[in-house]
Motif scaffolding. Structure first.
Motif, PDB file in Angstrom:
ATOM      1  N   ASP A   1       3.151   8.562 -12.985  1.00 20.94           N
ATOM      2  CA  ASP A   1       2.860   9.962 -13.307  1.00 20.94           C
ATOM      3  C   ASP A   1       4.019  10.674 -13.996  1.00 20.94           C
ATOM      4  O   ASP A   1       3.836  11.780 -14.504  1.00 20.94           O
TER       5      ASP A   1
ATOM      6  N   ARG B   1       3.057   5.281  -7.929  1.00 24.97           N
ATOM      7  CA  ARG B   1       2.298   6.426  -8.423  1.00 24.97           C
ATOM      8  C   ARG B   1       3.212   7.461  -9.059  1.00 24.97           C
ATOM      9  O   ARG B   1       2.893   8.007 -10.120  1.00 24.97           O
ATOM     10  N   SER B   2       4.354   7.726  -8.429  1.00 27.55           N
ATOM     11  CA  SER B   2       5.298   8.679  -9.005  1.00 27.55           C
ATOM     12  C   SER B   2       5.872   8.172 -10.320  1.00 27.55           C
ATOM     13  O   SER B   2       6.089   8.950 -11.252  1.00 27.55           O
TER      14      SER B   2
ATOM     15  N   GLY C   1       2.711   1.589  -3.243  1.00 31.15           N
ATOM     16  CA  GLY C   1       1.792   1.886  -4.338  1.00 31.15           C
ATOM     17  C   GLY C   1       1.448   3.352  -4.431  1.00 31.15           C
ATOM     18  O   GLY C   1       1.309   3.898  -5.540  1.00 31.15           O
ATOM     19  N   ILE C   2       1.294   4.026  -3.279  1.00 32.72           N
ATOM     20  CA  ILE C   2       0.926   5.438  -3.294  1.00 32.72           C
ATOM     21  C   ILE C   2       2.133   6.359  -3.361  1.00 32.72           C
ATOM     22  O   ILE C   2       1.965   7.583  -3.445  1.00 32.72           O
ATOM     23  N   THR C   3       3.330   5.816  -3.296  1.00 29.79           N
ATOM     24  CA  THR C   3       4.536   6.652  -3.382  1.00 29.79           C
ATOM     25  C   THR C   3       5.326   6.348  -4.656  1.00 29.79           C
ATOM     26  O   THR C   3       5.289   7.120  -5.610  1.00 29.79           O
TER      27      THR C   3
ATOM     28  N   PHE D   1       0.828  -1.207   0.000  1.00 29.72           N
ATOM     29  CA  PHE D   1       0.000   0.000   0.000  1.00 29.72           C
ATOM     30  C   PHE D   1       0.862   1.256   0.000  1.00 29.72           C
ATOM     31  O   PHE D   1       0.615   2.193  -0.773  1.00 29.72           O
TER      32      PHE D   1
END
Length: 233
Positions: A73, A69-70, A64-66, A61
């Motif tokens: 993006d 995602r980076s 996944g959000i660090t 988790f």
């Protein structure tokens, strides 16, 4: 005489039976102690496995959000050859640093601008150090740490400027769609970062699952062995 011998034989048999019962009771007690110790060890092993699985899920988790995602993006995906056109200091940028609890003081650092030309297309772009520079100050090559000693920050920026000016060609990353007006010198979140961010949680997940599976397999084999033993006896 016969009665005395018969009573002696009966007493010997009773002694043997009592000894047998004691041995059997000791065996039962030892077996129960062993089973209790094994169950306690199995419970700890299962708890360890579940903790490792939960930890791996939390790591997935967070990563996944660090990192992921980076990485998804990021628009700077193509690595090309760039020619350094100029590397100059265009001014000072104000910043603030902490001098203690509830204490902030102001300082400044030189803003270094670097322009490069793409060898493949001749397009001129502003060069940044990495993706995080775009989020901080997109007009400067990099953002040094703000502190009280402005001379140290200036010396660091001038050293970087001289090193870039001495290099005629560098490898940089650009946006293949040409919507970004800047290039970056290195990628913080590349495939290697994604691999390492997923490798260790995966190892933790596999290890925890293997521990739980081995404990359950051991319990199943123990039950099967006990059933066969009862059938034989």
């Amino acid at each position: 005489m016969f009665l005395w011998a018969g009573s002696k034989v009966a007493g010997g048999q009773s002694d043997q039976s009592s000894v047998y019962l004691r041995i059997r009771e000791n065996d039962v007690l030892d077996r129960r102690k062993t089973e209790t110790a094994l169950r306690a060890g199995e419970d700890r092993a299962v708890l360890l496995g579940l903790s490792m699985v939960l930890l791996s899920v939390m790591m997935y988790f967070v990563m996944g959000i660090t990192v992921l995602r980076s990485y998804s993006d990021s628009v700077w995906t193509d690595e090309v050859s760039c020619t350094v056109l100029n590397s100059t200091v265009v001014g000072l940028v104000n910043c603030s640093y902490s001098c203690g609890p509830e204490c902030r003081r102001s300082s400044s650092y030189p803003c270094l601008q670097v322009y490069v030309s793409l060898n493949s297309t001749g397009r001129v772009l502003l060069l940044l150090h990495d993706e995080e520079t775009q989020d901080g100050d997109p007009q400067c090559f990099f953002t040094p740490k703000c502190h009280r000693d402005q001379a140290a920050a200036s010396a660091l920026v001038h050293n970087v400027s001289e090193r870039l000016a001495s290099r005629h060609s560098v490898r940089c990353f650009v946006d293949p769609t040409e919507r970004a007006y800047s290039a970056i010198l290195r990628r913080v979140y590349d495939r290697a970062a994604v691999f390492h961010s997923l490798f260790w949680p995966t190892c933790t997940l596999i290890g925890g699952s293997a521990i739980i599976a081995m404990v359950k397999l051991t319990q199943y084999l123990s039950i099967v062995s006990e059933r066969h033993r009862r059938i034989k006896t």
